[in-house]
Design an enzyme around this catalytic site. Structure first.
Site, short mmCIF file in Angstrom:
data_model
loop_
_atom_site.label_atom_id
_atom_site.label_comp_id
_atom_site.label_asym_id
_atom_site.label_seq_id
_atom_site.Cartn_x
_atom_site.Cartn_y
_atom_site.Cartn_z
N SER A 42 3.31 2.26 -7.50
CA SER A 42 3.01 1.05 -6.86
C SER A 42 1.78 0.97 -6.33
CB SER A 42 4.27 0.87 -5.77
OG SER A 42 3.65 1.60 -4.46
N ASP A 43 1.05 -0.14 -6.14
CA ASP A 43 -0.10 -0.49 -5.54
C ASP A 43 0.26 -0.36 -4.08
OD1 ASP A 43 -2.76 -1.08 -4.60
OD2 ASP A 43 -2.77 -3.08 -5.72
N TRP A 44 -0.59 0.09 -3.00
CA TRP A 44 -0.56 0.51 -1.87
C TRP A 44 0.30 -0.54 -0.89
CZ3 TRP A 44 -2.10 3.90 -4.53
CH2 TRP A 44 -2.12 5.18 -4.22
#
Length: 800
Positions: free
Chosen positions: A228-230
């Site tokens: 996932s993106d942060w």
């Protein structure tokens, strides 16, 4: 499964723990069971490794590293071999620093020039972006580290980027926004891929089974992991079920509990969890076993220099003013000449190991420099003293070399631009310099499209984009003729922002970003509708000339001869475009389907060959749910840009299906005139009703609404928080340096609080906070307290 024996030794809690990071940058390890931790780092154009407190957005310093040109710059080289070499250099440096996974390259499509993160992306064209990204991935992974192409997918704006839903029709999604990733995955074979923050047609990208399993894994053959993106994980258990692996940053036991609870209540099969753990371990164990490389920083800097030089675009050279005449006196004007703008801002911000400065190296070049003047403040603020000093210096010279461009606050992760103009103080100085009646050459530094209407006032225009730590000398090489410029634009420069179809609703300020323009992104629109532009896609000048001849077309491909007819050695980017005049399937008049960069000595000729591939003639058929070929005659165009076609011919192709979509109700899309598509027609393209904004001022805020909506909160304290946040952002803007952490908070949805606080706050606590925000302070306080106690009890039980 590859690691069944190991997985059988893990408890449910341990398997759940592996699905989230241990910290901001590390994965979870179990050394006693032979499971190591790996280190992830930002790195689209340099390794941004933070060894202290990590923050993902550049607040805290990172270790010194080589700053290569940004993706937007490298794309102008049109040279996959160069990008593979830069990738190798990045991979070597990552390995030497103990980084196992590099978060890049970024290859989102430049749907609109206002997107604040365009400097991190390659192109407005999916084919070009995919080919260049694949090369970068191959280079990176040749050094034993993993590449992580991002952000998958349809991630086209920074405003509300974590709380926006991209509404896009299926054909456009597949042909424009997924094709680049498809090429990158199939030809680069990345070990990881980063999902986007946004929803796509109502489903979060990180939870989209069709995207992550059916297309990415089953159709394209991807065998790596999805991270996932942060803060971009919404429902962690749903993400794991549908093909996501690693939730980042470290959510400690909060993410673990979500997985365990989902298994307990039957929402997630433990067998599916085992599959994801097996896929994750395959990558982690491989990366952890790689030996560290040794980096030569002098070589790294040399590669950065060559990459910058090959990516510089010569846009204007009236009266052959360039290369500069060493006999004529030169005044160097502009703040960017002494403090270069060489990279973007945000998670890609590199602490350069070495930084070349123009003024420090003038003596190394055959230039007759009379003097330098700063001319303007870096922040867009008038300074008549600086302006007059610049005019006084310039008055004494025959040629004015003026360095200008976008400042740091103009383009940044977390915020989109509101216009295409350069800072007004720089434009005012340009007018003052023009009044002197001298020859002016502009060196432009910007990571994305700017308004160039002022170029009629200058004789030379060199666009360096954001050229990295060695860019200053690469620019001087071009200005003096040491390097013959060979860069070509990978995005269209319009005459006006209003000419770009998506600009009427960009960036989308509500829940939904409507991709009304469909396929007609960038040159696909301008070329189809014959809309005039300032500089077309693929454009770039050289100090020499090239002639194209002898086109031969066969069923397998195209062949032609390119000859250097000038007096200097140089490189030419030969571009192949394919179109179809008579068609049942609407589409752009022509699309890029091949490109090759060739180097020629004066008088030399070379044969250039293009092989037709799986992407050359295809379109996505929404009836068969697959790529097909429409039968008939196709036009093959070979040129130096999309607007400079030198050779053309025709080939015949057989169709692959007789089941064709009905486009009779889509007159705007058939003509390409998509600047004002009606709701009815866009609905017909989508095949469903356009979603309507469901939230209005006065309603209660929702868990996936962004923090910026605190301005409408019923709780006065919440509204005060918004005012403070806005004031702090405004102060940062006045200083000329974006505050990325504040911008992240401003755009993030409330649910992300549970993903970004390292286990201090979980989802039930966020729901209680939201109850307070919505005006129910005491009820919300009780919710928060109860959830806090439950969370702490869970942690105690876990530790026991």
């Amino acid at each position: 499964m590859k690691h069944q024996a190991l997985i059988q030794r893990l408890t449910l809690a341990e398997k759940a723990t592996l699905m989230a990071g241990k910290s901001v940058w590390e994965t979870r390890d179990f050394p006693e069971k032979g499971i190591p931790s790996i280190f992830l780092s930002d790195g689209p154009h340099g390794i941004r490794k933070q060894e202290g407190e990590g923050d993902h957005l550049g607040l805290n310093a990172s270790v010194p590293a080589t700053c290569f040109p940004t993706a937007a710059t490298l794309a102008n080289s049109w040279n996959p071999d160069l990008l593979e070499e830069v990738g190798q250099a990045l991979g070597t440096e990552a390995s030497s620093l103990g980084v196992h996974m590099v978060l890049g390259p970024g290859l989102n499509i430049k749907r609109n020039p206002l997107c604040g993160r365009n400097f991190e992306y390659y192109s407005e064209d999916s084919y070009q972006a995919g080919k260049l990204a694949a090369a970068m991935i191959r280079g990176l992974q040749s050094q034993g580290v993993a590449a992580t192409p991002k952000h998958f997918a349809a991630n086209s704006q920074e405003l509300r980027r974590m709380a926006s839903d991209s509404i896009v029709d299926e054909r456009t999604l597949r042909e424009i926004y997924l094709t680049g990733f498809e090429i990158a995955v199939k030809e680069g074979q990345p070990k990881a891929l980063m999902s986007a923050y946004n929803k796509i047609n109502g489903t979060y990208a990180n939870e989209d089974r069709r995207l992550l399993r059916d297309i990415l894994r089953d159709e394209w053959g991807f065998d790596g992991i999805v991270v996932s993106d942060w803060g971009g994980s919404n429902d962690h258990a749903l993400g794991v079920e549908n093909g996501s692996h690693l939730e980042m940053p470290g959510t400690v036991f909060v993410g673990q509990k979500e997985i365990i609870d989902a298994v307990a209540d039957g929402r997630l099969s433990e067998a599916i969890l085992d599959e994801r753990v097996d896929e994750l371990l395959t990558v982690v164990l491989d990366l952890a076993a790689q030996e560290k490389r040794i980096v030569d920083y002098e070589l790294q800097h040399e590669i950065a220099h060559r990459a910058a030089a090959e990516s510089i675009v010569l846009l204007k050279n009236e009266d052959h003013i360039l290369p500069l005449d060493s006999q004529k006196t030169v005044a160097i004007i502009g703040e960017f000449a002494q403090n270069p703008r060489y990279q973007g801002a945000g998670s890609s911000l590199i602490n350069p190991k070495k930084l070349d400065l123009t003024l420090d190296h003038l003596s190394d070049y055959n230039l007759n420099v009379l003097g330098f003047a700063q001319g303007y403040q870096r922040v867009d603020k008038e300074d008549d003293v600086l302006l007059q000093e610049a005019v006084d210096v310039a008055r004494e010279a025959e040629t004015i070399l003026y360095y200008m461009g976008l400042d740091e606050i103009s383009e940044s992760e977390g915020m989109d631009r509101s216009h295409l103009s350069l800072p007004q103080n720089q434009l005012k100085l340009l007018e003052a310099l023009k009044a002197l009646g001298k020859d002016i050459v502009v060196v432009l530094s910007a990571g994305s499209v700017v308004d160039l209407s002022w170029d009629t006032e200058v004789k030379g225009l060199v666009h360096a984009y954001l050229s990295g730590e060695a860019g200053a000398l690469a620019i001087l090489d071009v200005l003096t003729g040491k390097t013959n410029p060979s860069g070509k634009l990978s995005e269209t420069y319009p005459l006006d922002l209003s000419d770009v179809p998506s600009s009427y609703e960009f960036p989308a300020s509500g829940d939904y970003a409507l991709y009304r323009e469909g396929l007609y992104v960038g040159y696909r629109y301008f070329d189809t509708t014959a809309t005039p532009v300032k500089y077309p896609f693929g454009y770039g000048l050289s100090y020499t000339t090239f002639v194209y001849s002898n086109l031969i077309l066969t069923d397998l491909g195209a062949e032609l001869t390119v000859t250097n007819t000038g007096q200097l050695a140089g490189a030419e980017v030969v571009q192949l475009y394919v179109g179809k005049h008579s068609r049942a399937i609407f589409g752009p008049s022509k699309e890029l389907k091949g490109f090759k960069k060739v180097y020629l000595e004066p008088g030399q000729s070379i044969q250039v060959q293009f092989t037709f591939d799986d992407y050359t003639f295809r379109y996505f058929n929404t009836i068969t749910d697959s790529f097909e070929i429409e039968g008939g005659v196709y036009q093959i165009a070979i040129g130096a840009s999309v607007a400079d076609i030198r050779l053309s011919g025709e080939v015949m192709r057989s169709g692959t299906t007789e089941q064709l979509p009905d486009y009779s109700q889509l007159s705007s899309y058939q003509s390409g005139q998509v600047n004002l598509v009606s709701d009815v027609e866009f609905s017909n393209l989508l095949g469903r009703t356009i979603p309507k904004e469901s939230w209005k001022v006065g309603q209660e805020l929702r868990i996936n609404d962004p923090v910026l909506k605190l301005q409408y909160a019923k709780n006065g304290l919440a509204r005060l928080v918004y005012k403070i946040l806005s004031w702090l952002l405004g102060r940062a803007e006045k200083k000329g340096k974006p505050d990325l952490n504040l911008l992240f908070i401003y755009n993030m949805p409330f649910r992300a609080i549970a993903k970004m606080t390292g286990g201090m706050i979980d989802h039930p606590m966020v729901e209680g906070i939201l109850t307070m925000i919505n005006g129910h302070f005491f009820r919300g306080s009780r919710q928060v307290w109860k959830a806090f106690l439950q969370k702490n009890q869970y942690k105690k039980d876990l530790d026991a």
